[in-house]
Design a protein around this motif. Structure first.
Motif, mmCIF file in Angstrom:
data_model
loop_
_atom_site.group_PDB
_atom_site.id
_atom_site.type_symbol
_atom_site.label_atom_id
_atom_site.label_comp_id
_atom_site.label_asym_id
_atom_site.label_seq_id
_atom_site.Cartn_x
_atom_site.Cartn_y
_atom_site.Cartn_z
ATOM 1 N N PRO A 125 0.799 -1.237 0.000
ATOM 2 C CA PRO A 125 0.000 0.000 0.000
ATOM 3 C C PRO A 125 0.825 1.277 0.000
ATOM 4 N N PHE A 126 2.069 1.218 0.510
ATOM 5 C CA PHE A 126 2.934 2.392 0.460
ATOM 6 C C PHE A 126 3.513 2.595 -0.945
ATOM 7 N N VAL A 127 3.678 1.493 -1.691
ATOM 8 C CA VAL A 127 4.199 1.567 -3.060
ATOM 9 C C VAL A 127 3.114 2.016 -4.025
ATOM 10 N N THR A 128 1.876 1.603 -3.757
ATOM 11 C CA THR A 128 0.751 1.935 -4.645
ATOM 12 C C THR A 128 -0.385 2.555 -3.820
ATOM 13 N N ASN A 253 18.126 5.066 -7.422
ATOM 14 C CA ASN A 253 17.417 4.811 -8.674
ATOM 15 C C ASN A 253 16.114 4.059 -8.434
ATOM 16 N N ASN A 254 16.168 3.034 -7.567
ATOM 17 C CA ASN A 254 14.962 2.247 -7.304
ATOM 18 C C ASN A 254 13.928 3.039 -6.524
ATOM 19 N N ILE A 255 14.386 3.874 -5.616
ATOM 20 C CA ILE A 255 13.448 4.730 -4.883
ATOM 21 C C ILE A 255 12.752 5.675 -5.852
ATOM 22 N N ASN A 256 13.515 6.167 -6.833
ATOM 23 C CA ASN A 256 12.932 7.030 -7.859
ATOM 24 C C ASN A 256 11.819 6.311 -8.618
ATOM 25 N N ILE A 257 12.070 5.061 -9.020
ATOM 26 C CA ILE A 257 11.054 4.284 -9.741
ATOM 27 C C ILE A 257 9.850 4.015 -8.850
ATOM 28 N N ILE A 258 10.105 3.698 -7.579
ATOM 29 C CA ILE A 258 8.998 3.431 -6.650
ATOM 30 C C ILE A 258 8.155 4.683 -6.444
ATOM 31 N N VAL A 259 8.815 5.845 -6.324
ATOM 32 C CA VAL A 259 8.076 7.101 -6.155
ATOM 33 C C VAL A 259 7.227 7.392 -7.394
ATOM 34 N N ILE A 260 7.809 7.166 -8.583
ATOM 35 C CA ILE A 260 7.042 7.365 -9.824
ATOM 36 C C ILE A 260 5.836 6.434 -9.856
ATOM 37 N N THR A 261 6.045 5.170 -9.455
ATOM 38 C CA THR A 261 4.935 4.212 -9.414
ATOM 39 C C THR A 261 3.866 4.661 -8.427
#
Length: 392
Positions: A125-128, A253-261
């Motif tokens: 739920p924190f990712v989406t 980089n992965n945090i960036n992708i997770i934030v975008i998601t």
């Protein structure tokens, strides 16, 4: 015939160009399969809730793989393993390190994946944050299945590091093809029976095939499994030490992708899918050119660094950068000018509408501005790995 096939798959590349051609050819085949995969997914589901779930479910498994596996192996394993086998020395020590890293990767990845799968209902739920109800539940379920993939991909990455160091690029290069075949199999044959869960099963099958296809190659080189866990070995500790800065850079980089998601999950249905489809398309030229040259050059520049042949090191690096730019600058122009046509031809089938095409093309335009730089980054990163300076 059997002997000829064996010699073909275990053949040693003698130059960066020949290695790059092998890697690029296999990468092209893999990327084309990736295009077929995305076309099948887009045609079946369109840019909607289903693909949002599928791509969002990848975020945590990808994070585990990138941080625990890709960081350790790309940063430390290949240069140190190359140093051990350089000139035919320390073969026993080299295989001990390889088995140690293999076991550490397996135990560490399995433990972390098990914990994350257990607590996925609290983490996803924190990712989406924009997903609710059935959409959220399916994302959690799919993520739990996909946690099998970093386990197999991790083992495959160790074997891939061994093959790269010995300049045996064929089996290493075709492994991603089998990964995509597993996902395509899931999309074509398992979705009709299991629904979206079938896509997760296909990802796990593809990851297993990615690992399994490389086993004959490392076995032919002399690898034999040993249940060792040499945490005190100086070479294993070197790998761990060089891993830390690389993990921090990958984390960003992965945090960036997770934030975008996370942001995309709060927007209109299909936003996560559009971003990922555009991202996959821009990685087509980056993967074929940038990563192929970087992977092909890495063992050679690592060997030059290990032998302190700095003039050869600089020349190999400079020539490889020029080779990358020669291909990538025209590719950037083509991608910018023909982005809508490219998206429509590749993805425009079935449920993938014209509106989906325009949205994906708009996202692709921003990626297109930077792909020449993205293609050089893998080589730059490996240059620092080769000199064992991961802090940069």
């Amino acid at each position: 015939m059997r002997e000829k096939l064996k010699n073909f798959f275990n053949g040693k590349s003698t130059s960066i160009i020949s290695a790059a051609v092998i890697v690029a050819a296999a990468s092209l085949a893999s990327r084309l399969l990736g295009v077929v995969r995305d076309r099948i997914l887009a045609g079946q589901f369109g840019a909607g809730n289903e693909l949002d779930i599928y791509y969002a479910a990848f975020r945590l498994p990808d994070l585990v793989y990138s941080l625990l596996v890709a960081g350790a192996l790309s940063a430390g394993f290949i240069p140190i393993f190359a140093e051990l086998i350089s000139g035919g020395k320390s073969q026993k020590a080299a295989w001990r390190v390889a088995n140690g890293v293999l076991n550490i990767v397996f135990i560490g990845t399995a433990a972390l994946c098990a914990i994350l799968a257990l607590f996925a209902s609290y983490i996803i739920p924190f990712v989406t944050p924009g997903f609710t109800g059935e959409k959220l539940e399916l994302t959690i379920q799919l993520s739990r299945i996909m946690f099998l993939s970093p386990l197999f991909l991790g083992l495959g990455a160790v074997f891939g590091g061994i093959l790269q160091t010995h300049k045996r690029f064929i089996l290493y290069s075709i492994a991603p093809i089998f990964y995509n075949l597993g996902i395509i199999f899931g999309a074509l044959f398992l979705v009709s029976r299991f629904g979206l869960v079938g896509l997760g099963i296909g990802v796990a099958i593809g990851a297993f095939l990615h690992f399994a296809v490389q086993i004959p190659g490392v076995y032919a080189l002399g690898w034999r499994y040993a249940p060792v866990l040499p945490l005190g070995d100086k070479n294993v500790r070197k790998i761990g030490k060089t891993m830390v800065p690389r993990v921090l850079s990958l984390a960003v980089n992965n945090i960036n992708i997770i934030v975008i998601t996370a942001i995309a999950s709060t927007l209109a249905a299909g936003s996560v899918a559009v971003f990922n489809l555009a991202n996959n398309l821009q990685y087509f030229p980056v993967g074929i050119i940038g990563f192929s040259f970087a992977i092909a050059a890495f063992p050679t520049i690592s060997e030059f660094a290990a032998n302190e042949s700095w003039e050869k090191f600089r020349k190999a690096f400079s020539n490889t950068v020029r080779d990358i730019l020669f291909f990538m600058i025209p590719a950037s122009i083509v991608l910018l000018l023909l982005r809508a046509q490219i998206v429509r031809v590749i993805l425009g089938s079935g449920a993938f509408s014209w509106e989906d095409t325009i949205l994906t093309a708009d996202a692709l335009a921003f990626f297109g501005l930077s792909i020449f730089a993205q293609a050089i980054v893998p080589l730059l990163v490996r240059m620092f790995f080769a000199i064992k300076n991961t802090a940069m």
